[in-house]
Design a protein around this motif. Sequence first.
Motif, short mmCIF file in Angstrom:
data_model
loop_
_atom_site.label_atom_id
_atom_site.label_comp_id
_atom_site.label_asym_id
_atom_site.label_seq_id
_atom_site.Cartn_x
_atom_site.Cartn_y
_atom_site.Cartn_z
N LEU A 1 -15.91 -5.25 11.57
CA LEU A 1 -16.74 -4.58 10.56
C LEU A 1 -16.01 -3.38 9.96
CD1 LEU A 1 -20.27 -4.68 12.25
CD2 LEU A 1 -19.32 -6.23 10.53
N LEU A 2 -15.28 -2.65 10.79
CA LEU A 2 -14.53 -1.49 10.30
C LEU A 2 -13.42 -1.93 9.34
CD1 LEU A 2 -13.71 1.47 10.29
CD2 LEU A 2 -12.48 1.07 12.44
N ASN A 3 -12.69 -2.98 9.70
CA ASN A 3 -11.60 -3.44 8.83
C ASN A 3 -12.13 -4.02 7.53
OD1 ASN A 3 -9.50 -2.68 10.51
ND2 ASN A 3 -9.41 -4.64 11.57
N ARG A 4 -13.28 -4.68 7.57
CA ARG A 4 -13.87 -5.17 6.33
C ARG A 4 -14.25 -4.00 5.43
NH1 ARG A 4 -19.77 -7.95 5.99
NH2 ARG A 4 -20.25 -5.84 6.71
N ALA A 5 -14.82 -2.95 6.02
CA ALA A 5 -15.20 -1.78 5.24
C ALA A 5 -13.97 -1.12 4.61
CB ALA A 5 -15.94 -0.78 6.13
N LEU A 6 -12.86 -1.12 5.34
CA LEU A 6 -11.62 -0.56 4.78
C LEU A 6 -11.16 -1.36 3.57
CD1 LEU A 6 -9.69 0.22 8.09
CD2 LEU A 6 -10.26 1.90 6.33
N ASP A 7 -11.20 -2.68 3.69
CA ASP A 7 -10.79 -3.53 2.55
C ASP A 7 -11.71 -3.35 1.36
OD1 ASP A 7 -8.53 -4.60 3.66
OD2 ASP A 7 -9.50 -6.44 4.38
N GLU A 8 -12.99 -3.14 1.63
CA GLU A 8 -13.94 -2.97 0.53
C GLU A 8 -13.77 -1.63 -0.17
OE1 GLU A 8 -17.66 -3.48 2.53
OE2 GLU A 8 -17.76 -5.64 2.11
N PRO B 1 1.45 -6.54 14.61
CA PRO B 1 0.23 -5.91 14.11
C PRO B 1 0.40 -5.39 12.69
CG PRO B 1 1.32 -4.50 15.71
CD PRO B 1 2.02 -5.83 15.77
N LEU B 2 -0.62 -5.59 11.87
CA LEU B 2 -0.61 -5.10 10.50
C LEU B 2 -1.08 -3.64 10.49
CD1 LEU B 2 -2.17 -8.22 8.77
CD2 LEU B 2 0.23 -7.51 8.70
N PRO B 3 -0.27 -2.71 10.00
CA PRO B 3 -0.62 -1.29 10.09
C PRO B 3 -1.82 -0.88 9.26
CG PRO B 3 1.33 -1.61 8.71
CD PRO B 3 1.03 -2.92 9.36
N GLN B 4 -2.21 -1.67 8.28
CA GLN B 4 -3.36 -1.31 7.44
C GLN B 4 -4.70 -1.64 8.09
OE1 GLN B 4 -1.16 -3.73 6.84
NE2 GLN B 4 -1.94 -5.32 5.44
N TYR B 5 -4.64 -2.26 9.27
CA TYR B 5 -5.87 -2.64 9.97
C TYR B 5 -5.90 -2.03 11.38
CZ TYR B 5 -6.60 -6.20 6.38
OH TYR B 5 -6.80 -6.86 5.20
N TYR C 1 -17.00 -11.65 3.48
CA TYR C 1 -16.30 -10.73 2.58
C TYR C 1 -16.05 -11.47 1.27
CZ TYR C 1 -12.68 -7.60 0.75
OH TYR C 1 -11.96 -6.72 -0.04
N HIS C 2 -16.63 -10.97 0.20
CA HIS C 2 -16.55 -11.61 -1.11
C HIS C 2 -17.02 -13.07 -1.05
CE1 HIS C 2 -13.37 -8.52 -2.70
NE2 HIS C 2 -14.56 -8.00 -2.51
N GLY C 3 -18.11 -13.29 -0.33
CA GLY C 3 -18.71 -14.61 -0.27
C GLY C 3 -18.06 -15.58 0.68
N ARG C 4 -17.07 -15.13 1.44
CA ARG C 4 -16.35 -16.02 2.37
C ARG C 4 -16.52 -15.49 3.79
NH1 ARG C 4 -11.10 -16.06 4.46
NH2 ARG C 4 -10.60 -14.18 3.26
N VAL C 5 -16.87 -16.39 4.71
CA VAL C 5 -17.02 -15.98 6.11
C VAL C 5 -15.64 -15.67 6.69
CG1 VAL C 5 -17.72 -16.71 8.42
CG2 VAL C 5 -19.12 -17.33 6.45
N ILE C 6 -15.51 -14.47 7.27
CA ILE C 6 -14.22 -14.05 7.80
C ILE C 6 -14.23 -13.91 9.33
CG2 ILE C 6 -13.49 -12.90 5.69
CD1 ILE C 6 -14.38 -10.24 6.96
N ALA D 1 -4.35 5.12 7.87
CA ALA D 1 -4.39 6.00 6.69
C ALA D 1 -3.07 5.96 5.93
CB ALA D 1 -4.73 7.42 7.12
N ASN D 2 -1.96 6.02 6.65
CA ASN D 2 -0.65 5.98 5.99
C ASN D 2 -0.42 4.65 5.28
OD1 ASN D 2 0.08 8.57 6.81
ND2 ASN D 2 1.03 7.85 8.72
N ALA D 3 -0.82 3.55 5.92
CA ALA D 3 -0.61 2.22 5.33
C ALA D 3 -1.45 2.02 4.08
CB ALA D 3 -0.93 1.14 6.36
N ARG D 4 -2.61 2.66 4.04
CA ARG D 4 -3.50 2.49 2.88
C ARG D 4 -3.40 3.65 1.89
NH1 ARG D 4 -7.47 -1.59 3.38
NH2 ARG D 4 -7.31 -2.67 5.38
N HIS D 5 -2.56 4.61 2.19
CA HIS D 5 -2.33 5.77 1.31
C HIS D 5 -3.62 6.54 1.04
CE1 HIS D 5 1.65 4.04 0.74
NE2 HIS D 5 1.09 2.91 0.31
N ILE D 6 -4.35 6.78 2.11
CA ILE D 6 -5.56 7.59 2.03
C ILE D 6 -5.48 8.65 3.14
CG2 ILE D 6 -7.00 5.80 1.01
CD1 ILE D 6 -8.04 5.11 3.78
#
Length: 211
Positions: free
Chosen positions: A200-207, A73-77, A52-57, A165-170
């Motif tokens: 992979l899903l959480n990376r896509a959310l961050d992107e 747990p982080l609600p945005q993930y 993710y952004h050139g860094r192995v996650i 969705a609530n945590a990311r306001h989408i």
Amino acid sequence: MNRLPSFVRQHLVGLRVLIVFTVLTGIIYPLAMVGLSQVAFSGPANGSLVSYHGRVIGSSLLCQEFVDAKGNPLPQYFQPRPSSATPTPTPKGDYGCDPTFSSASNLGPTNPVLIKDIKQRQAQISAFDHVPISKIPSDAVTASGSGLDPDISQGYAAIQVATVANARHISPAQVEALVRQYTRGRTLGFLGEPVVNVLLLNRALDEKYPA
């Protein structure tokens, strides 16, 4: 050579065969396989690393915890399955999915410790994702045999959609679209069940929808 005793000659022949096959199977064959895998399957051969952004996650083959410093747990993930892959005693900050300690709980379905853990996890998920316990799938409260399963069921992903969705306001629809995108179908079309890769899903959310 012919002057040597027969048993010595036999041992020399055996030694030559050993050397030849050691070179073939211990050096040439492994190097050929490594070279082939790097050319044809470089991603899987190198651990299916995710960047993710050139860094192995992480790796798409291993689970990963998405928690804060206290293990909440982080609600945005999206959250993975519970993991028993931790050293004993477990050091502070290690909340599971430790690839150096792949393991299961080894607790049977009637074990009171497992039953207590399941009830506790059900209560936590019910409160966190605001869903009734009856809708929580089994993989949400039980660890896999390795403790490193990178995937969750569609059912577990579904009950987390509103929280993310609530945590990311989408909208939930936007999250559901990504869940479908990172859902892998049955192996060979009929083995197992469809699963969702959490990393992979959480990376896509961050992107797409940075929190």
